[in-house]
Design a protein around this motif. Structure first.
Motif, PDB file in Angstrom:
ATOM      1  N   PHE A  22       6.964  28.546  30.807  1.00 37.33           N
ATOM      2  CA  PHE A  22       7.982  27.659  30.230  1.00 37.33           C
ATOM      3  C   PHE A  22       9.021  27.256  31.272  1.00 37.33           C
ATOM      4  CE2 PHE A  22       6.654  29.843  26.186  1.00 37.33           C
ATOM      5  CZ  PHE A  22       6.074  28.714  25.614  1.00 37.33           C
ATOM      6  N   ASN A  23       9.116  28.028  32.339  1.00 36.61           N
ATOM      7  CA  ASN A  23      10.027  27.658  33.427  1.00 36.61           C
ATOM      8  C   ASN A  23       9.573  26.396  34.146  1.00 36.61           C
ATOM      9  OD1 ASN A  23      12.475  29.021  34.057  1.00 36.61           O
ATOM     10  ND2 ASN A  23      11.312  30.920  34.289  1.00 36.61           N
ATOM     11  N   ARG A  27      11.672  17.864  31.886  1.00 34.48           N
ATOM     12  CA  ARG A  27      11.992  16.796  30.933  1.00 34.48           C
ATOM     13  C   ARG A  27      10.800  15.869  30.760  1.00 34.48           C
ATOM     14  NH1 ARG A  27      13.974  11.546  31.567  1.00 34.48           N
ATOM     15  NH2 ARG A  27      15.139  10.722  29.770  1.00 34.48           N
ATOM     16  N   LEU A  54      11.366  22.079  19.277  1.00 31.43           N
ATOM     17  CA  LEU A  54      11.393  22.397  20.710  1.00 31.43           C
ATOM     18  C   LEU A  54      12.816  22.646  21.194  1.00 31.43           C
ATOM     19  CD1 LEU A  54       8.749  19.875  22.122  1.00 31.43           C
ATOM     20  CD2 LEU A  54       8.496  22.332  21.737  1.00 31.43           C
ATOM     21  N   ARG A  55      13.752  21.871  20.659  1.00 31.22           N
ATOM     22  CA  ARG A  55      15.145  22.064  21.055  1.00 31.22           C
ATOM     23  C   ARG A  55      15.627  23.478  20.701  1.00 31.22           C
ATOM     24  NH1 ARG A  55      17.884  17.879  22.381  1.00 31.22           N
ATOM     25  NH2 ARG A  55      16.835  16.458  20.941  1.00 31.22           N
ATOM     26  N   PHE A  58      13.754  26.163  23.017  1.00 37.96           N
ATOM     27  CA  PHE A  58      14.246  26.271  24.395  1.00 37.96           C
ATOM     28  C   PHE A  58      15.685  26.794  24.440  1.00 37.96           C
ATOM     29  CE2 PHE A  58      10.561  23.617  25.404  1.00 37.96           C
ATOM     30  CZ  PHE A  58      10.088  24.291  26.539  1.00 37.96           C
ATOM     31  N   GLN A  59      16.453  26.530  23.390  1.00 34.86           N
ATOM     32  CA  GLN A  59      17.784  27.138  23.306  1.00 34.86           C
ATOM     33  C   GLN A  59      17.670  28.657  23.207  1.00 34.86           C
ATOM     34  OE1 GLN A  59      19.635  25.242  19.923  1.00 34.86           O
ATOM     35  NE2 GLN A  59      20.312  23.452  21.109  1.00 34.86           N
ATOM     36  N   LEU A  61      15.118  30.443  24.364  1.00 32.77           N
ATOM     37  CA  LEU A  61      14.685  30.961  25.674  1.00 32.77           C
ATOM     38  C   LEU A  61      15.851  31.032  26.654  1.00 32.77           C
ATOM     39  CD1 LEU A  61      11.228  29.138  26.175  1.00 32.77           C
ATOM     40  CD2 LEU A  61      11.655  31.479  25.377  1.00 32.77           C
ATOM     41  N   MET A  62      16.749  30.067  26.584  1.00 33.89           N
ATOM     42  CA  MET A  62      17.934  30.092  27.458  1.00 33.89           C
ATOM     43  C   MET A  62      18.845  31.273  27.111  1.00 33.89           C
ATOM     44  SD  MET A  62      18.154  27.735  29.856  1.00 33.89           S
ATOM     45  CE  MET A  62      19.931  27.541  30.143  1.00 33.89           C
ATOM     46  N   ILE A  67      14.293  31.432  30.731  1.00 37.36           N
ATOM     47  CA  ILE A  67      14.127  30.231  31.544  1.00 37.36           C
ATOM     48  C   ILE A  67      15.447  29.926  32.251  1.00 37.36           C
ATOM     49  CG2 ILE A  67      12.269  29.191  30.154  1.00 37.36           C
ATOM     50  CD1 ILE A  67      14.400  27.472  28.790  1.00 37.36           C
ATOM     51  N   ASP A  70      17.146  24.246  30.634  1.00 38.88           N
ATOM     52  CA  ASP A  70      16.668  23.734  29.345  1.00 38.88           C
ATOM     53  C   ASP A  70      16.177  22.298  29.515  1.00 38.88           C
ATOM     54  OD1 ASP A  70      16.212  22.920  26.776  1.00 38.88           O
ATOM     55  OD2 ASP A  70      18.179  23.459  25.987  1.00 38.88           O
ATOM     56  N   MET A  72      15.239  20.273  27.344  1.00 38.84           N
ATOM     57  CA  MET A  72      15.553  19.436  26.193  1.00 38.84           C
ATOM     58  C   MET A  72      16.941  18.807  26.270  1.00 38.84           C
ATOM     59  SD  MET A  72      12.779  19.656  24.509  1.00 38.84           S
ATOM     60  CE  MET A  72      13.292  18.754  23.058  1.00 38.84           C
TER      61      MET A  72
END
Length: 272
Positions: A22-23, A27, A54-55, A58-59, A61-62, A67, A70, A72
């Motif tokens: 995922f890293n 975009r 997805l938003r 990834f939030q 994961l942050m 990651i 982000d 997204m």
């Protein structure tokens, strides 16, 4: 479940792109995924939901520091298509208004209801709750309670007044019998007419009129607003007549009018 399916589809896309971390999602990766969704003719609402999923993912994961960036952050979801309400043409309205058999008490009642709905733009809930005391026909006005019990006064035209008066003189006394009721529109048993009753009767009249559209009680409200705007009414006046708290709600009718004008242009202009 939808959230899970969105992530599964995205993971499948990454696998095909040979992206194993995922890293490494950029975009452009997300844009390519959205493009694939569009190519597969997914509904705009489904693509919007995928972007939302997805938003959030990834939030997460942050927040978990899995990651470094982000992807997204600079992604905008596609705008949902604006579903403009169905309206009747003025000819279709005439056909519908002329559909009830006014020689019969229920037909006369239905004609009066349709005339009032189109003349005033009242909601179906406002129609069924109209009481005799709300009528000020000599002044050409009707008093109603809208959403949030907000009272407003709306004008009613001569044609609607004529049919309401005919209904009051003949059909309503027959429907009422020996009972008492303060409500304007009654069912066959002399009781207050329900929303479902109006809906059922409207469907029957639409079928009789040969109108091939999905006509609901709200369709007459939409038609009322659209037709008076097309004939030059100010948007603020329409807002007041419809009982909208926010003019933004009324503005959909400006889009509708422009669309109808564009349709008319395309249909009748010789070089369109």
């Amino acid at each position: 479940m939808s959230y899970r399916n969105d992530l599964i589809q995205f993971a499948s896309f990454l696998q095909k792109q040979q992206i194993s971390s995922f890293n490494n999602v950029k975009r452009q990766t997300v844009i390519d995924f959205m493009q694939q969704e569009t190519t597969q003719k997914k509904a705009t609402s489904s693509i919007v939901r995928s972007v939302t999923s997805l938003r959030k993912f990834f939030q997460y994961l942050m927040e978990e520091e899995r990651i470094l960036q982000d992807p997204m952050q600079l992604i905008d979801a596609p705008k949902r298509k604006e579903h403009l309400p169905e309206v009747l043409s003025t000819k279709e309205v005439e056909k519908l208004l002329n559909s009830p058999d006014t020689e019969k008490k229920l037909g006369l009642r239905n004609r009066a209801i349709l005339e009032v709905m189109y003349a005033t733009g009242l909601r179906v809930s406002e129609i069924v709750n109209l009481q005799l005391a709300n009528l000020h026909l000599s002044m050409g006005l009707i008093q109603t309670l809208g959403k949030g019990s907000k009272e407003r006064i709306v004008p009613i035209g001569d044609q609607a007044i004529k049919w309401v008066e005919r209904y009051l003189q003949t059909a309503r006394p027959e429907l009422l019998g020996r009972q008492r009721s303060s409500y304007l529109f009654l069912n066959n048993h002399g009781h207050q007419l329900t929303r479902q009753g109006i809906w059922k009767n409207l469907k029957a009249e639409v079928k009789k009129a040969g109108i091939n559209k999905n006509v609901t009680p709200h369709t007459l409200r939409h038609s009322f607003a659209t037709h008076i705007l097309e004939n030059g009414a100010d948007l603020r006046i329409v807002q007041e007549l419809l009982g909208h708290a926010d003019i933004a709600t009324t503005q959909i009718y400006t889009h509708l009018s422009k669309k109808r004008l564009a349709d008319i242009y395309q249909r009748y202009h010789p070089r369109a």
